[in-house]
Design a protein around this motif. Structure first.
Motif, PDB file in Angstrom:
ATOM      1  N   UNK A  19      -7.772 -32.288   3.626  1.00 55.34           N
ATOM      2  CA  UNK A  19      -8.129 -32.209   5.087  1.00 55.34           C
ATOM      3  C   UNK A  19      -6.933 -31.949   5.858  1.00 55.34           C
ATOM      4  N   UNK A  20      -5.657 -32.139   5.244  1.00 57.05           N
ATOM      5  CA  UNK A  20      -4.467 -31.416   6.017  1.00 57.05           C
ATOM      6  C   UNK A  20      -4.364 -30.066   5.981  1.00 57.05           C
ATOM      7  N   UNK A  21      -4.769 -29.426   4.835  1.00 60.65           N
ATOM      8  CA  UNK A  21      -4.787 -28.077   4.666  1.00 60.65           C
ATOM      9  C   UNK A  21      -5.898 -27.284   5.606  1.00 60.65           C
ATOM     10  N   UNK A  22      -6.937 -28.211   5.670  1.00 57.85           N
ATOM     11  CA  UNK A  22      -8.040 -27.854   6.343  1.00 57.85           C
ATOM     12  C   UNK A  22      -7.683 -27.744   7.996  1.00 57.85           C
ATOM     13  N   UNK A  23      -6.906 -28.787   8.296  1.00 59.70           N
ATOM     14  CA  UNK A  23      -6.430 -28.770   9.570  1.00 59.70           C
ATOM     15  C   UNK A  23      -5.320 -27.711  10.006  1.00 59.70           C
ATOM     16  N   UNK A  24      -4.673 -27.400   8.930  1.00 52.78           N
ATOM     17  CA  UNK A  24      -3.699 -26.657   9.363  1.00 52.78           C
ATOM     18  C   UNK A  24      -4.113 -25.140   9.516  1.00 52.78           C
ATOM     19  N   UNK A  43     -14.614 -27.399   6.861  1.00 58.18           N
ATOM     20  CA  UNK A  43     -13.807 -26.479   6.101  1.00 58.18           C
ATOM     21  C   UNK A  43     -13.383 -27.109   4.886  1.00 58.18           C
ATOM     22  N   UNK A  44     -12.987 -28.527   5.034  1.00 60.90           N
ATOM     23  CA  UNK A  44     -12.467 -29.335   3.900  1.00 60.90           C
ATOM     24  C   UNK A  44     -13.476 -29.569   2.901  1.00 60.90           C
ATOM     25  N   UNK A  45     -14.773 -29.770   3.372  1.00 60.05           N
ATOM     26  CA  UNK A  45     -15.812 -29.871   2.597  1.00 60.05           C
ATOM     27  C   UNK A  45     -15.944 -31.583   2.331  1.00 60.05           C
ATOM     28  N   UNK A  48     -16.841 -36.682   7.957  1.00 57.39           N
ATOM     29  CA  UNK A  48     -15.967 -36.695   8.939  1.00 57.39           C
ATOM     30  C   UNK A  48     -15.393 -37.959   9.130  1.00 57.39           C
ATOM     31  N   UNK A  49     -15.980 -39.097   8.578  1.00 58.62           N
ATOM     32  CA  UNK A  49     -15.360 -40.359   8.505  1.00 58.62           C
ATOM     33  C   UNK A  49     -13.889 -40.514   7.801  1.00 58.62           C
ATOM     34  N   UNK A  50     -13.741 -39.371   6.910  1.00 57.46           N
ATOM     35  CA  UNK A  50     -12.454 -39.595   5.869  1.00 57.46           C
ATOM     36  C   UNK A  50     -11.249 -39.257   6.787  1.00 57.46           C
TER      37      UNK A  50
END
Length: 228
Positions: A19-24, A43-45, A48-50
């Motif tokens: 998630x962090x990498x997808x956010x970046x 993008x993270x696959x 959303x709740x995560x």
């Protein structure tokens, strides 16, 4: 077969990292304001709740991105030896990080400047206060050993110059000559000429040298745009 507690822990850590990498990557492409949680999780696959589970919402996710940048900044290995060797190591480490971690640094540069996120950046920065002071003093000690009249100003100007290189690389991409900028900084501080180029993986310097913003676009200029 049910997963063990250790497997569950590793899965949670992996989901958080993804998630962090997808956010970046999404923030770098669309900006923080323009990026949605739905785009990031797609993008993270992951569901959303995560995002709420791991970060507690978008602001906390942005804060985690900034924290990762500070952790990377303070995690650059130090070069041992006399003052000149340590200064060269700082310059080379910062420019190498610019070449390899541009999406993260590009996001943080934007967060520093945008009114909507500047306060969030300042709050995270404050949590790294002690590490920042330690890092600043190490650089100021280098300039003290080199006999500088104003080590504090020298440290600030070194940091400002390196951040300027990062900003220009973010704007101009591979048309900006990172390796040449590195060697220019070595000459600026009367350091020995580097024996070998950094492993940046960027395109060779073009002749004549011209920086263009199209160099930072993933697919070059859109069809129909006159590059002149």
């Amino acid at each position: 077969m049910a997963r063990s507690d250790e497997q569950n822990r590793l899965a949670r850590e992996r989901a958080r990292e993804v998630i962090l990498q997808a956010a970046i990557e999404t923030f770098a492409e669309r900006g923080v304001t323009g990026a949605s949680i739905a785009e990031i999780t797609q993008r993270a696959g992951v569901a959303q709740g995560l995002v709420n589970y791991h970060f507690g919402g978008k602001d906390h996710l942005v804060a985690a991105v900034i924290e990762q940048w500070f952790a990377a900044l303070f995690g650059i290995p130090e070069v041992p030896g006399p003052a000149d060797a340590r200064l060269a190591g700082i310059i080379d480490g910062a420019i190498l990080a610019t070449g390899y971690a541009l999406p993260l640094q590009k996001v943080v540069l934007a967060l520093q400047q945008q009114p909507a996120t500047h306060r969030l950046y300042a709050e995270v920065e404050d949590r790294f206060h002690d590490q920042a002071i330690e890092a600043e003093e190490k650089v100021r000690d280098i300039f003290r050993e080199r006999g500088a009249d104003d080590p504090e100003l020298e440290e600030i100007m070194l940091r400002s110059t390196l951040e300027g290189i990062l900003l220009k690389y973010a704007v101009y991409g591979d048309t900006f000559p990172l390796e040449d900028a590195r060697r220019w900084m070595h000459r600026l501080y009367d350091l020995p000429e580097p024996e070998a180029p950094l492993t940046l993986g960027v395109a060779p310097r073009a002749a004549p040298l011209r920086v263009r913003a199209s160099g930072a676009l993933p697919d070059g200029l859109p069809t129909g745009v006159d590059p002149r």
